[in-house]
Design a protein around this motif. Structure first.
Motif, PDB file in Angstrom:
ATOM      1  N   GLY A  39      18.074  -2.010 -66.473  1.00 42.36           N
ATOM      2  CA  GLY A  39      19.423  -2.783 -65.831  1.00 42.36           C
ATOM      3  C   GLY A  39      19.483  -4.004 -66.817  1.00 42.36           C
ATOM      4  N   ARG A  40      20.848  -5.113 -66.526  1.00 44.22           N
ATOM      5  CA  ARG A  40      20.918  -6.093 -67.049  1.00 44.22           C
ATOM      6  C   ARG A  40      21.701  -6.906 -66.228  1.00 44.22           C
ATOM      7  N   PHE A  41      21.972  -8.218 -66.394  1.00 43.29           N
ATOM      8  CA  PHE A  41      22.584  -9.479 -65.992  1.00 43.29           C
ATOM      9  C   PHE A  41      23.272  -9.745 -67.092  1.00 43.29           C
ATOM     10  N   ALA A  42      24.654 -10.218 -67.332  1.00 42.18           N
ATOM     11  CA  ALA A  42      25.425 -10.491 -68.490  1.00 42.18           C
ATOM     12  C   ALA A  42      26.182 -11.517 -68.064  1.00 42.18           C
ATOM     13  N   PRO A  43      25.580 -12.707 -67.712  1.00 48.10           N
ATOM     14  CA  PRO A  43      26.569 -13.896 -67.532  1.00 48.10           C
ATOM     15  C   PRO A  43      27.169 -14.660 -68.608  1.00 48.10           C
ATOM     16  N   SER A  44      28.373 -14.932 -68.168  1.00 47.09           N
ATOM     17  CA  SER A  44      29.075 -15.723 -69.192  1.00 47.09           C
ATOM     18  C   SER A  44      28.938 -17.113 -68.982  1.00 47.09           C
ATOM     19  N   PRO A  45      28.655 -18.007 -69.975  1.00 50.62           N
ATOM     20  CA  PRO A  45      28.070 -19.419 -69.784  1.00 50.62           C
ATOM     21  C   PRO A  45      29.305 -20.381 -69.636  1.00 50.62           C
ATOM     22  N   MET A 105      23.427 -13.113 -72.621  1.00 47.97           N
ATOM     23  CA  MET A 105      24.300 -14.213 -72.365  1.00 47.97           C
ATOM     24  C   MET A 105      25.593 -13.881 -73.386  1.00 47.97           C
ATOM     25  N   GLU A 106      26.648 -13.638 -72.463  1.00 47.03           N
ATOM     26  CA  GLU A 106      27.971 -13.342 -72.893  1.00 47.03           C
ATOM     27  C   GLU A 106      28.731 -14.576 -73.503  1.00 47.03           C
ATOM     28  N   ASP A 107      28.023 -15.184 -74.411  1.00 45.52           N
ATOM     29  CA  ASP A 107      28.854 -16.300 -75.266  1.00 45.52           C
ATOM     30  C   ASP A 107      29.659 -16.120 -76.446  1.00 45.52           C
ATOM     31  N   ALA A 134      36.736  -8.762 -78.301  1.00 46.74           N
ATOM     32  CA  ALA A 134      36.818  -8.813 -76.915  1.00 46.74           C
ATOM     33  C   ALA A 134      35.748  -8.270 -76.091  1.00 46.74           C
ATOM     34  N   TYR A 135      35.431  -8.641 -74.845  1.00 47.29           N
ATOM     35  CA  TYR A 135      34.441  -8.169 -73.866  1.00 47.29           C
ATOM     36  C   TYR A 135      34.278  -7.028 -73.881  1.00 47.29           C
ATOM     37  N   GLN A 136      35.497  -5.949 -73.665  1.00 47.74           N
ATOM     38  CA  GLN A 136      35.080  -4.480 -73.636  1.00 47.74           C
ATOM     39  C   GLN A 136      34.447  -4.104 -74.930  1.00 47.74           C
ATOM     40  N   VAL A 194      25.027  -2.784 -63.259  1.00 50.81           N
ATOM     41  CA  VAL A 194      25.187  -3.448 -61.775  1.00 50.81           C
ATOM     42  C   VAL A 194      25.836  -4.620 -61.954  1.00 50.81           C
ATOM     43  N   ARG A 195      27.215  -4.916 -61.693  1.00 51.10           N
ATOM     44  CA  ARG A 195      27.961  -6.033 -61.732  1.00 51.10           C
ATOM     45  C   ARG A 195      28.941  -5.853 -60.632  1.00 51.10           C
ATOM     46  N   GLY A 196      29.823  -7.064 -60.570  1.00 55.40           N
ATOM     47  CA  GLY A 196      30.938  -7.300 -59.625  1.00 55.40           C
ATOM     48  C   GLY A 196      31.992  -6.324 -59.646  1.00 55.40           C
TER      49      GLY A 196
HETATM   50  N1  GLU Z   1      29.998 -11.778 -68.618  1.00 55.17           N
HETATM   51  C1  GLU Z   1      30.700 -11.036 -67.384  1.00 55.17           C
HETATM   52  C2  GLU Z   1      30.789 -11.895 -66.340  1.00 55.17           C
HETATM   53  O1  GLU Z   1      30.293 -13.021 -66.357  1.00 55.17           O
HETATM   54  C3  GLU Z   1      29.903  -9.699 -66.837  1.00 55.17           C
HETATM   55  C4  GLU Z   1      30.023  -8.697 -67.721  1.00 55.17           C
HETATM   56  C5  GLU Z   1      29.256  -7.362 -67.343  1.00 55.17           C
HETATM   57  O2  GLU Z   1      28.527  -7.585 -66.378  1.00 55.17           O
HETATM   58  O3  GLU Z   1      29.571  -6.444 -67.673  1.00 55.17           O
HETATM   59  O4  GLU Z   1      31.764 -11.792 -65.442  1.00 55.17           O
END
Ligand code: GLU
Length: 307
Positions: A9-15, A45-47, A179-181, A197-199
């Motif tokens: 799994g992963r957590f992908a925050p945007s800073p 890190m989604e920078d 783009a994020y996508q 797993v994300r919001g």
């Molecule tokens: N970077 C995105 C955010 O912080 C999350 C992207 C994802 O989990 O796919 O909302």
């Protein structure tokens, strides 16, 4: 295509600022899904969007994760260091004739499009070629009326019609950024993520990501969208509406509140324990079936009000 191997799994925050309660829900939920299955949990890190980034936020996020006992596996992946990989994915899409340059301004799109499930549906103006004298701005991927269906582990079955619900969407932005996508699809594959797993605010991105996976020949992970944390006005907690940053010096109260938000039932005595005991309890008792099967839940403070 599915991954035959074990859970990742992963957590992908945007800073774009410090972690708040809402982002901690995604961090804890993704961590527990992975760790309760003996899997790995990676941080990315989604920078990728410098105009929205806050200097120092990436390091602050990592320090908060550590202070909360959310220890990740392997090295943190930084999207800002991966432009070449995204460029290669775009080149592949171009060779497939799956993308085209678009000259429309935001204004033109807003004026001529209908609303889809996640913003305006691009009317296809530049699909057959740009109007004379208009410089290309963004790159869009064709969607060709494809139906997309998946079963989300919490939110249930989702069926979307890419053309009607989203239209041709952007893979490279008018300002030149990827783009994020596009980036998320390339990176989830590269990191071998077996379940995202994300919001639930991102659930409408999933059909678009599945479309890109299929074009790029990448595997599709499983998806689990957690309810997002809402304030008393039913707005998603975010930096924009001043969600309070988490206090790295006091992780336990916030972690217990996150667990209750996710439908788990931590014993009150855990409040007096330590991080090690908390995580031991959380990993062994995590029950994803108890997560509320709704897109959002209003956060209650211990005093009964909402944040
Ligand atoms: N970077 C995105 C955010 O912080 C999350 C992207 C994802 O989990 O796919 O909302």
């Amino acid at each position: 295509m599915k991954f035959p191997n074990s859970y990742r799994g992963r957590f992908a925050p945007s800073p774009t600022g410090p972690l708040h309660f809402g982002s901690m829900v995604a961090a804890v939920g993704s961590f527990l899904q992975a760790k309760s299955r003996g899997g790995e949990w990676l941080v990315r890190m989604e920078d990728l969007d410098p105009p929205r980034e806050v200097p120092g936020a990436a390091d602050e996020i990592l320090r908060t994760l550590e202070a909360f006992g959310l220890h990740w596996d392997g090295a943190v992946m930084y999207q800002s260091r991966r432009h070449g990989v995204y460029e290669a994915a775009l080149n592949m899409l171009e060779r497939l004739e799956a993308i085209y340059p678009c000259a429309c301004s935001r204004r033109e799109i807003a004026d001529s499009s209908v609303n889809g499930v996640d913003g305006p549906v691009y009317p296809g103006t530049c699909r057959a070629g740009r109007p004379e004298g208009h410089a290309p701005r963004a790159w869009r991927v064709r969607v060709n009326g494809r139906g997309i269906e998946f079963v989300d582990a919490v939110q249930g079955r989702v069926v979307r019609d890419l053309a009607a619900d989203f239209g041709d969407f952007v893979v490279r932005r008018a300002d030149g950024y990827f783009a994020y996508q596009l980036a998320v699809v390339v990176d989830d594959a590269e990191q071998g993520i077996s379940e995202v797993v994300r919001g639930a605010d991102l659930i409408e991105s999933t059909p678009r990501q599945m479309h890109l996976q299929s074009l790029l020949g990448l595997p599709t992970p499983d998806y689990l969208h957690l309810p997002v944390a809402l304030n008393a006005r039913n707005e998603k907690l975010s930096k924009q509406n001043f969600a309070a940053p988490l206090d790295p010096a006091r992780p336990l109260p916030a972690l217990l509140q996150v667990m209750r938000f996710l439908g788990q039932d931590p014993p009150p005595a855990l409040a007096e324990s330590n991080l090690e005991d908390f995580w031991h309890w959380a990993v062994t008792h995590w029950d994803v079936r108890r997560v509320p099967r709704v897109p959002g839940v209003v956060v209650k403070t211990p005093s009964g009000g909402s944040v």
